[in-house]
Design an enzyme around this catalytic site. Structure first.
Site, mmCIF file in Angstrom:
data_model
loop_
_atom_site.group_PDB
_atom_site.id
_atom_site.type_symbol
_atom_site.label_atom_id
_atom_site.label_comp_id
_atom_site.label_asym_id
_atom_site.label_seq_id
_atom_site.Cartn_x
_atom_site.Cartn_y
_atom_site.Cartn_z
ATOM 1 N N GLY A 182 -93.546 -84.325 -42.251
ATOM 2 C CA GLY A 182 -94.648 -84.554 -43.186
ATOM 3 C C GLY A 182 -94.310 -84.167 -44.615
ATOM 4 O O GLY A 182 -95.178 -84.154 -45.485
ATOM 5 N N GLU A 185 -93.402 -89.014 -47.540
ATOM 6 C CA GLU A 185 -94.398 -90.025 -47.166
ATOM 7 C C GLU A 185 -93.776 -91.011 -46.181
ATOM 8 O O GLU A 185 -92.564 -91.228 -46.188
ATOM 9 C CB GLU A 185 -94.816 -90.827 -48.409
ATOM 10 C CG GLU A 185 -95.323 -90.002 -49.562
ATOM 11 C CD GLU A 185 -96.799 -89.712 -49.474
ATOM 12 O OE1 GLU A 185 -97.489 -90.336 -48.645
ATOM 13 O OE2 GLU A 185 -97.258 -88.852 -50.240
ATOM 14 N N LYS A 200 -93.759 -89.277 -64.573
ATOM 15 C CA LYS A 200 -93.916 -87.928 -65.119
ATOM 16 C C LYS A 200 -93.106 -87.750 -66.405
ATOM 17 O O LYS A 200 -93.590 -87.157 -67.366
ATOM 18 C CB LYS A 200 -93.511 -86.894 -64.062
ATOM 19 C CG LYS A 200 -94.463 -86.889 -62.853
ATOM 20 C CD LYS A 200 -93.908 -86.073 -61.712
ATOM 21 C CE LYS A 200 -94.838 -86.042 -60.523
ATOM 22 N NZ LYS A 200 -94.196 -85.517 -59.306
HETATM 23 N N1 HSE Z 1 -94.632 -87.040 -54.195
HETATM 24 C C1 HSE Z 1 -94.625 -86.097 -55.251
HETATM 25 C C2 HSE Z 1 -93.414 -85.163 -55.082
HETATM 26 C C3 HSE Z 1 -95.904 -85.324 -55.251
HETATM 27 O O1 HSE Z 1 -92.731 -85.240 -54.066
HETATM 28 O O2 HSE Z 1 -93.121 -84.392 -55.982
HETATM 29 C C4 HSE Z 1 -96.275 -84.704 -56.560
HETATM 30 O O3 HSE Z 1 -96.463 -85.627 -57.580
#
Ligand code: HSE
Length: 403
Positions: A182, A185, A200
């Site tokens: 988990g 994703e 980001k």
């Molecule tokens: N999927 C993103 C990560 C979650 O793994 O950092 C936070 O934005």
């Protein structure tokens, strides 16, 4: 009393309610008056939830309630979240969000709307989860000309690369294991192809320049081609491999930004950022280097950043908290002009050709390996490097930039 509405009762939304409830005294103390959640907006009902009685389904209840002065948009997406955010700001309600997609796409427009309505749009949780980075850039480093921002901005890929390094495992094996646990994703594309880190760094680059850096124009490469063999050479040369999102200010409103795997010297602070942790390295022209480190994802770290923004809004009710990010487009330098040094892994039987092409570079050979060797090049423009690789054709097995 300051009343808050939470839009979206998923992982982050339930975290926001939990942080406000568990740290009620501290949060209210920091605001200077009591702060409470009045509504939670979601399509679903939560009859067994301790806050189930606060759940409503109609945004208008929130928009038309003058007692609600701050809205937390933690729904995600750029559809309803965008409409609800605009409507709340138009009503003079401040909005705090973790929604990086929306901030990257409509940030400056929403900031302008907040300004026009004497309220604020804050988005600390949209980059680096619980790590304070937006407010340091917006409030603390305001005497600086920021020259460079380089971050490990994605926890999933950092976890995968850390495991590959420690276990000598390949990408597919570690990804599968991370999905089973988990940590990754089921559809990992946004993370492993670098798109999440790209959004980001687009936000951070916009704050660095004060203009809008379009995430879709940033050169982005993920980690799917990084192999266990590459880590063998990284180790042999005192390096590790990290997915870096970096942005250099190279002129007035001009940036050079990219997301890609880099071989990072083991002594660099970013090389020590492991597992799901994130870090952002910022260079200012007066301060020099500073680094911000912590949990870049997760329910409570992300929720804590959202609630930190809520406190800031509650301290500034009826006022706009300024943010230097205009709708004017920043100029993005062409990736082909970016100058980097490279690691190139080449088939063992093609050494003579490689010497002709990369003669002035450092050649690395590891005892007992008969299938390949590596070259560490001098810095050169990407197009020059691509031309050299073309000369070597299928002799080149892999390539990674050096940091
Ligand atoms: N999927 C993103 C990560 C979650 O793994 O950092 C936070 O934005």
């Amino acid at each position: 009393m300051v009343q808050v509405a939470v839009l979206g009762y998923g992982t982050v939304g339930s975290g926001v309610v939990e942080v406000i409830d568990k740290n009620k005294e501290i949060v209210s103390g920091n605001v200077g008056q009591e702060l409470d959640v009045k509504y939670i907006l979601d399509l679903r009902d939560f009859p067994d939830d301790p806050y189930g009685d606060k759940v409503i389904h109609d945004i208008d209840t929130i928009l038309n309630d003058n007692e609600v002065s701050i809205v937390c948009e933690v729904m995600g997406g750029v559809g309803a979240a965008y409409q609800f955010t605009k409507a709340a700001l138009q009503k003079g309600k401040s909005v705090c969000t973790s929604n990086k997609e929306l901030v990257a796409k409509h940030g400056p427009e929403l900031l302008q709307l907040a300004k026009e309505n004497n309220c604020s749009y804050l988005f600390e949780a949209s980059v680096g989860g619980g790590i304070p980075i937006i407010r340091p850039l917006n409030d603390c480093l305001t005497a600086e000309r920021i020259e460079n921002i380089t971050g490990i901005l994605n926890g999933t890929t950092n976890y995968i690369l850390t495991k590959m390094e420690r276990e000598g495992a390949d990408f597919a094996t570690v990804l599968k294991e991370a999905q089973e646990k988990g940590y990754a994703e089921r559809n990992p594309e946004a993370d492993v192809e670098g798109h999440d880190a790209c959004r980001k760094i687009a936000i951070l680059s916009s704050l660095m320049t004060g203009k809008t850096v379009d995430s879709e124009k940033i050169y982005t490469e993920g980690i799917t081609k990084v192999t266990a063999d590459d880590f063998v050479y990284a180790k042999a040369t005192g390096r590790t491999i990290k997915l870096l999102a970096k942005s250099d200010a190279i002129g007035e409103g001009e940036v050079l930004a990219m997301v890609a795997p880099f071989m990072v010297d083991k002594d660099h602070p970013l090389a020590m950022v492991n597992d799901v942790f994130n870090a952002v390295f910022v260079r200012g022209n007066m301060l020099g280097d500073s680094m911000y480190y912590g949990r870049g994802a997760g329910k409570l770290p992300t929720a804590s950043a959202v609630v930190g923004d809520v406190v800031e809004c509650a301290r500034n009710l009826g006022k706009n908290i300024p943010c230097r990010w205009s709708t004017e487009d920043a100029i993005l330098a062409d990736a082909a002009d970016i100058e980097d040094a490279y690691y190139v892994r080449i088939k063992a039987d093609r050494k003579a050709e490689a010497q002709k092409v990369f003669g002035d570079s450092r050649f690395v050979e590891i005892a007992d390996r008969d299938k390949d060797f590596a070259v560490l090049t001098n810095p050169m423009k990407e197009k020059e490097f691509a031309a050299k690789c073309e000369l070597l054709g299928d002799a080149v097995i892999s390539r990674i930039r050096l940091y």
